[in-house]
Enzyme design. Structure first.
Site, PDB file in Angstrom:
ATOM      1  CD  GLU B  60      -2.045  -2.282   1.192  1.00 18.92           C
ATOM      2  OE1 GLU B  60      -0.930  -2.701   1.600  1.00 18.92           O
ATOM      3  OE2 GLU B  60      -3.003  -3.044   0.944  1.00 18.92           O
ATOM      4  CG  HIS B 129     -10.837  -6.767   7.547  1.00 18.32           C
ATOM      5  ND1 HIS B 129      -9.649  -6.933   8.199  1.00 18.32           N
ATOM      6  CD2 HIS B 129     -10.611  -7.156   6.263  1.00 18.32           C
ATOM      7  CE1 HIS B 129      -8.748  -7.414   7.346  1.00 18.32           C
ATOM      8  NE2 HIS B 129      -9.315  -7.545   6.167  1.00 18.32           N
TER       9      HIS B 129
END
Ligand SMILES: Cc1ncc(C[n+]2csc(CCOP(=O)(O)OP(=O)(O)O)c2C)c(N)n1
Lengths: 404, 349
Positions: B60, B129
């Site tokens: 990322e 999440h």
């Protein structure tokens, strides 16, 4: 430990990783990489005393002399910068390139104007090497409106769009993904430009290093990851910070071209950079280029440098690249003592002028605080200043605080 | 006007913008061959090729930063971060670099890029999440942050975001992808300026201020409030978290004299805190009751379905908060006021 550090200052420049170059007998090729891009390592002692000879060089006399002039400019500029810092003309953090001039000029001289440069915060020399007016660089250090970043960036954030000097970045490793992305645009558009991404040795330990090398090699991006291995990241020696202290070898993990050169040998650095540039332009191949260097002073202007062993520092200083290169110019008969002195005088005048320019330049106007906040305008941007709410005039602004 | 899903609106808009401007490139994990974890990019690799739809490694920081650098040299990358939970790894590139480059270098470089990423809880994905950390980005000068709640807004704001010369964080919500709504035909009218809020429902009695999924919930709640209680609620969809359209929010509260903020992020220091402070600063004298905030519980979201649901704000919380706010201010001042039954102790706000 000190001797460890300097013992690795090799002259890989002679032992090109790929595509040849001149190979000295002192060098031995290594099968460091599985894809056949060899990396090179040489014995150190050989080079420190005998920099690449000026004889038979492809460069013109003027160019060879100009390399010297540029090194001296960086040296004097940085000395003056240190002085201005102690006189509180310069604020913030301030990291100098003193001692690293051969690496700086060696790399910068191998680039074309169309190439791009990203650096860390130790970047004054690089932007000068890119040909940017020392006046505007000094003015930035002084925080003036005439500075390269108009006083918004300071020592660690120099930028010059015209020179394609794409910024100094003060977050260790922050510039690596950016440089990789710049190379992505170049590759995407099919151009033949290359990107140089300068960093220090300690930067090879951060996540962005690994992610960026991986991406650059996967996507064939023309970026040169230049490690200026001055053997310390602040007070941490390269052996203490990197499990693999031969930093160029870290490129093996990504099957990337890699090369190590003696960072005190301007022409060796230049040659290695030219090879890397060629690989970038022609094959869109990235390179890790490690220049083993030495900084003459502490990490920043205020660092008393108590952590580096004395012998290490003495040895490092004794390999000062500037007198060494000056001697080569004399030996090759390209210049006489008087010529060297003239360069010195000329550079001193330039540096003095830069201080005068910076001193006399206007400060940025506080009323322009929000200029540059966004590149494109959108409604409802709050441009209040502390203590007022005038940025919200359309809903009553400061008056709203007074009641209905 | 066509009725399509939020997902379809995003997909179509990406495609339209790629057709319109060849500098628009997509980057992200699994957006090509796999067609995106949430299939927003389905078919785009086939249509535009690997050069413009670039699958990235799981890195990322590396690929978001590469998009920033690519934008500096003139591409217009639209990055997908699989879910917002992974954005932490790229936060240096977003906050220290993308947001600062234009300003810090004296206007010499710009970063025209978009980071699209879904967030939100309620899917039993547990703590790592199920997050809504939008306020981290909304806090940062130099970034623009939008969070559309309808397919039309998704389309209009994504168009603006891609055409904008600044970095834009474009927040989606997993629970919205399959929601449907009318989307205007392609044309200048379907471009929605960044930085503008939208009144999703006009009303006189109270302002409900929300964004993303909570704005969609609020619109339904407002209908319920009207039908069941005769309460005429106005729904302000913030839509743009930075810049925040304070004018629309404040003017709405000046009209209704009451406000409830409804958000899915954590309450402390959240978007709602900013909205409530804004109302306090600019419309204090218009308030007939304190501003209430309904937000997620201040915990890492648990996996257990019952536990998770107990931590998330719901339509019922909003109904209760609206009624409590009205009660606290003597009911709606219309037709001599209305009776609001059973209020004591129900409000979570
Ligand atoms: C992410 C991050 N961590 C820590 C620092 C503080 N810091 C500034 S310079 C530096 C050492 C970096 O050394 P090196 O990469 O070798 O570069 P050099 O200073 O030798 O040019 C550190 C730790 C920082 N700026 N950014």
């Amino acid at each position: 430990m000190a001797s460890n550090g300097s013992a690795r200052s090799g002259s890989g420049g002679r032992a090109a990783a790929q595509g040849g170059g001149r190979t000295s007998t002192a060098s031995r090729k290594r099968n460091a990489e599985p894809n056949g891009h060899g990396s090179a390592e040489t014995d150190v002692a050989a080079t420190a005393q005998s920099p690449t000879s000026l004889r038979g060089r492809p460069e013109s006399r003027e160019q060879l002399i100009d390399f010297y002039r540029q090194m001296v400019l960086i040296r004097r500029f940085e000395e003056k910068t240190g002085e201005m810092y102690t006189r509180a003309k310069i604020g913030g953090y301030c990291h100098l390139n003193l001692g690293e001039e051969a690496t700086v000029v060696g790399v910068m001289s191998a680039l074309e104007p169309r190439d791009y440069v990203f650096t860390n915060y130790r970047e004054h020399g690089y932007i000068l090497g890119r040909g940017v007016d020392p006046n505007r660089v000094m003015a930035e250090l002084f925080g003036k409106e005439t500075g390269v970043s108009r006083g918004r960036g300071g020592s660690m954030h120099l930028f010059d769009a015209e020179a394609r000097f794409m910024g100094g970045y003060a977050i260790v490793g922050g510039q690596l993904p950016l440089a990789t992305g710049a190379a992505l645009t170049i590759a995407h558009k099919g151009l033949d430009e290359v990107v140089v991404c300068q960093m220090g040795d300690a930067t090879t330990n951060i996540g962005a290093w690994h992610e960026s090398l991986n991406i650059a090699q996967l996507w064939n991006l023309p970026v040169i990851f230049l490690i200026v291995n001055n053997q310390f990241g602040m007070g941490t020696s390269v052996e203490k910070g990197s499990a693999e202290p031969d930093l160029y070898k870290k490129a093996c993990a990504y099957r990337m071209r890699a090369e190590r050169v003696d960072g005190n040998d301007l022409l060796a650095v230049r040659d290695a950079t030219l090879r890397a540039v060629e690989a970038g332009r022609k094959d869109k191949a990235p390179t890790v280029l490690e220049a083993v260097s030495f900084r003459h002073r502490g990490h920043s202007v205020v660092d008393p440098d108590r952590y580096r062993p004395r012998e290490f520092v003495e040895k490092g200083r004794s390999h000062d690249p500037i007198p060494a290169y000056g001697r080569s110019l004399l030996d090759a008969g390209l210049l006489d003592e008087n010529g060297l002195k003239q360069i010195d005088d000329q550079v001193n005048r330039i540096v003095e002028a830069s201080v005068a320019f910076a001193d006399e330049s206007p400060e940025p106007e506080p009323k322009d605080l929000y200029v540059f906040d966004f590149a494109s305008e959108v409604p409802n941007i709050d441009r209040s200043l502390p203590g007022d709410h005038t940025g919200l005039a359309d809903i009553g602004g400061a008056a709203a605080l007074g009641g209905r | 006007m066509a009725i399509i899903t939020y997902r379809q609106a995003l997909h179509d808009t990406l495609r339209d913008e790629m057709l319109r401007d060849e500098n628009v490139v997509l980057m992200g994990e699994e957006i090509g061959v796999f067609e995106g974890s949430y299939k927003i990019t389905a078919g785009l690799l086939q249509e535009f090729g690997e050069k413009r739809v670039r699958d990235t490694p799981i890195a990322e920081e590396g690929f978001v930063g590469a998009a920033v650098g690519a934008a500096m040299l003139g591409l217009r990358p639209v990055v997908e971060i699989m879910t917002i939970n992974f954005i932490m790894l790229a936060i240096d590139q977003i906050v220290n670099h993308a947001a600062k480059i234009h300003y810090m270098f004296g206007g010499q470089s710009r970063v025209p890029m978009v980071i699209r990423t879904p967030g939100g809880g309620g899917q039993q994905l547990a703590a790592t999440h199920s997050q809504n950390p939008e306020v981290w980005f909304a806090h940062v000068p130099g970034l623009k942050v939008v969070a559309p709640s309808t397919p039309a807004d998704a389309r209009g704001l994504l168009k603006s975001a891609i055409r904008d010369d600044d970095p834009v964080i474009f927040l989606e919500n997993l629970a919205l992808y399959n929601t449907r709504g009318e989307v205007p035909e392609d044309g200048p009218d379907d471009v929605i300026p960044l930085g503008t809020a939208d009144i999703k429902r006009e009303g006189k009695d109270i302002s409900i201020i929300a964004y993303s999924r909570m704005a969609a919930v609020a619109v339904n709640v407002a209908e319920q409030l009207a039908n069941e209680y005769g309460i005429d609620a106005e729904v302000v969809d913030i839509r743009s978290l930075r810049p925040l359209d304070r004018t629309t929010i404040v003017n709405s509260v000046k009209k209704t004299n009451r406000a409830v903020v409804f958000e899915e992020d954590w309450r402390s220091y959240g978007v709602g805190a900013e909205v409530a402070a804004t109302i306090q600063e600019y419309a204090f004298d218009y308030l007939d009751a304190p501003v209430r905030r309904i937000a997620a519980a201040e915990v890492a979201l648990p996996y257990s379905k019952v536990m998770e649901l107990s931590a998330l704000p719901t339509a019922q919380h909003l109904v209760d908060a609206v009624r409590a706010t009205l009660a606290a201010s003597g009911g709606a001042r219309r037709n001599g006021g209305i009776v609001i039954p059973g209020l004591a102790g129900v409000a979570r706000g």
